[in-house]
Motif scaffolding. Structure first.
Motif, PDB file in Angstrom:
ATOM      1  N   ASP A 152       0.826  -1.202   0.000  1.00  0.00           N
ATOM      2  CA  ASP A 152       0.000   0.000   0.000  1.00  0.00           C
ATOM      3  C   ASP A 152       0.864   1.256   0.000  1.00  0.00           C
ATOM      4  O   ASP A 152       1.939   1.294   0.587  1.00  0.00           O
ATOM      5  CB  ASP A 152      -0.906   0.042   1.238  1.00  0.00           C
ATOM      6  CG  ASP A 152      -2.037  -0.957   1.167  1.00  0.00           C
ATOM      7  OD1 ASP A 152      -2.402  -1.380   0.040  1.00  0.00           O
ATOM      8  OD2 ASP A 152      -2.558  -1.323   2.231  1.00  0.00           O
TER       9      ASP A 152
ATOM     10  N   THR B 118      -4.238   9.982  -5.445  1.00  0.00           N
ATOM     11  CA  THR B 118      -5.618   9.694  -5.054  1.00  0.00           C
ATOM     12  C   THR B 118      -6.451   9.245  -6.251  1.00  0.00           C
ATOM     13  O   THR B 118      -7.217   8.283  -6.161  1.00  0.00           O
ATOM     14  CB  THR B 118      -6.268  10.933  -4.409  1.00  0.00           C
ATOM     15  OG1 THR B 118      -5.455  11.353  -3.312  1.00  0.00           O
ATOM     16  CG2 THR B 118      -7.664  10.636  -3.912  1.00  0.00           C
TER      17      THR B 118
ATOM     18  N   ALA C 125      -5.581   5.623  -7.288  1.00  0.00           N
ATOM     19  CA  ALA C 125      -5.780   4.555  -6.297  1.00  0.00           C
ATOM     20  C   ALA C 125      -7.130   3.878  -6.470  1.00  0.00           C
ATOM     21  O   ALA C 125      -8.127   4.526  -6.811  1.00  0.00           O
ATOM     22  CB  ALA C 125      -5.691   5.137  -4.886  1.00  0.00           C
ATOM     23  N   GLN C 126      -7.170   2.569  -6.270  1.00  0.00           N
ATOM     24  CA  GLN C 126      -8.447   1.854  -6.310  1.00  0.00           C
ATOM     25  C   GLN C 126      -9.289   2.161  -5.075  1.00  0.00           C
ATOM     26  O   GLN C 126     -10.488   2.296  -5.163  1.00  0.00           O
ATOM     27  CB  GLN C 126      -8.207   0.342  -6.383  1.00  0.00           C
ATOM     28  CG  GLN C 126      -7.713  -0.134  -7.710  1.00  0.00           C
ATOM     29  CD  GLN C 126      -7.564  -1.651  -7.743  1.00  0.00           C
ATOM     30  OE1 GLN C 126      -7.677  -2.324  -6.732  1.00  0.00           O
ATOM     31  NE2 GLN C 126      -7.313  -2.179  -8.919  1.00  0.00           N
ATOM     32  N   ASN C 127      -8.622   2.250  -3.941  1.00  0.00           N
ATOM     33  CA  ASN C 127      -9.292   2.547  -2.670  1.00  0.00           C
ATOM     34  C   ASN C 127      -8.461   3.559  -1.903  1.00  0.00           C
ATOM     35  O   ASN C 127      -7.232   3.565  -2.011  1.00  0.00           O
ATOM     36  CB  ASN C 127      -9.445   1.298  -1.792  1.00  0.00           C
ATOM     37  CG  ASN C 127     -10.304   0.251  -2.452  1.00  0.00           C
ATOM     38  OD1 ASN C 127     -11.431   0.528  -2.840  1.00  0.00           O
ATOM     39  ND2 ASN C 127      -9.777  -0.957  -2.584  1.00  0.00           N
ATOM     40  N   THR C 128      -9.123   4.382  -1.121  1.00  0.00           N
ATOM     41  CA  THR C 128      -8.416   5.284  -0.213  1.00  0.00           C
ATOM     42  C   THR C 128      -9.064   5.210   1.165  1.00  0.00           C
ATOM     43  O   THR C 128     -10.264   4.971   1.292  1.00  0.00           O
ATOM     44  CB  THR C 128      -8.465   6.748  -0.713  1.00  0.00           C
ATOM     45  OG1 THR C 128      -9.814   7.186  -0.758  1.00  0.00           O
ATOM     46  CG2 THR C 128      -7.817   6.900  -2.074  1.00  0.00           C
ATOM     47  N   ILE C 129      -8.215   5.376   2.159  1.00  0.00           N
ATOM     48  CA  ILE C 129      -8.688   5.410   3.549  1.00  0.00           C
ATOM     49  C   ILE C 129      -8.079   6.659   4.178  1.00  0.00           C
ATOM     50  O   ILE C 129      -6.875   6.905   4.049  1.00  0.00           O
ATOM     51  CB  ILE C 129      -8.225   4.175   4.340  1.00  0.00           C
ATOM     52  CG1 ILE C 129      -8.783   2.900   3.728  1.00  0.00           C
ATOM     53  CG2 ILE C 129      -8.646   4.294   5.807  1.00  0.00           C
ATOM     54  CD1 ILE C 129      -8.212   1.643   4.359  1.00  0.00           C
TER      55      ILE C 129
END
Length: 71
Positions: free
Chosen positions: A10, A62, A65-69
């Motif tokens: 990640d 961002t 990215a496939q996912n962000t947290i």
């Protein structure tokens, strides 16, 4: 807790006061980034292996990215 959320692959971007803890976060991910404006504002000493990015690169990261947290 973080070990359950972050994998070694990640990309992790530290912003604001999280930049103070960059050494702590290196144990979770080999792709650790720091926001340049925040490191400058906090006068954080950087190591040669630290990856510092600007806001444009932050937006690109961002968007790619496939996912962000965020927390």
């Amino acid at each position: 807790m973080l070990a359950n959320l972050i994998t070694a692959q990640d990309k992790v971007l530290l912003v604001s006061d999280a930049c103070y803890n960059n050494m702590q976060f290196k144990q979770f991910s080999s792709c650790l980034y720091l926001l340049e404006e925040d490191t400058t504002a906090r006068d954080i000493s950087l190591n040669k292996e630290d990856i510092v990015i600007d806001y444009t690169q932050f937006v690109e990261m961002t968007l790619n990215a496939q996912n962000t947290i965020t927390w």
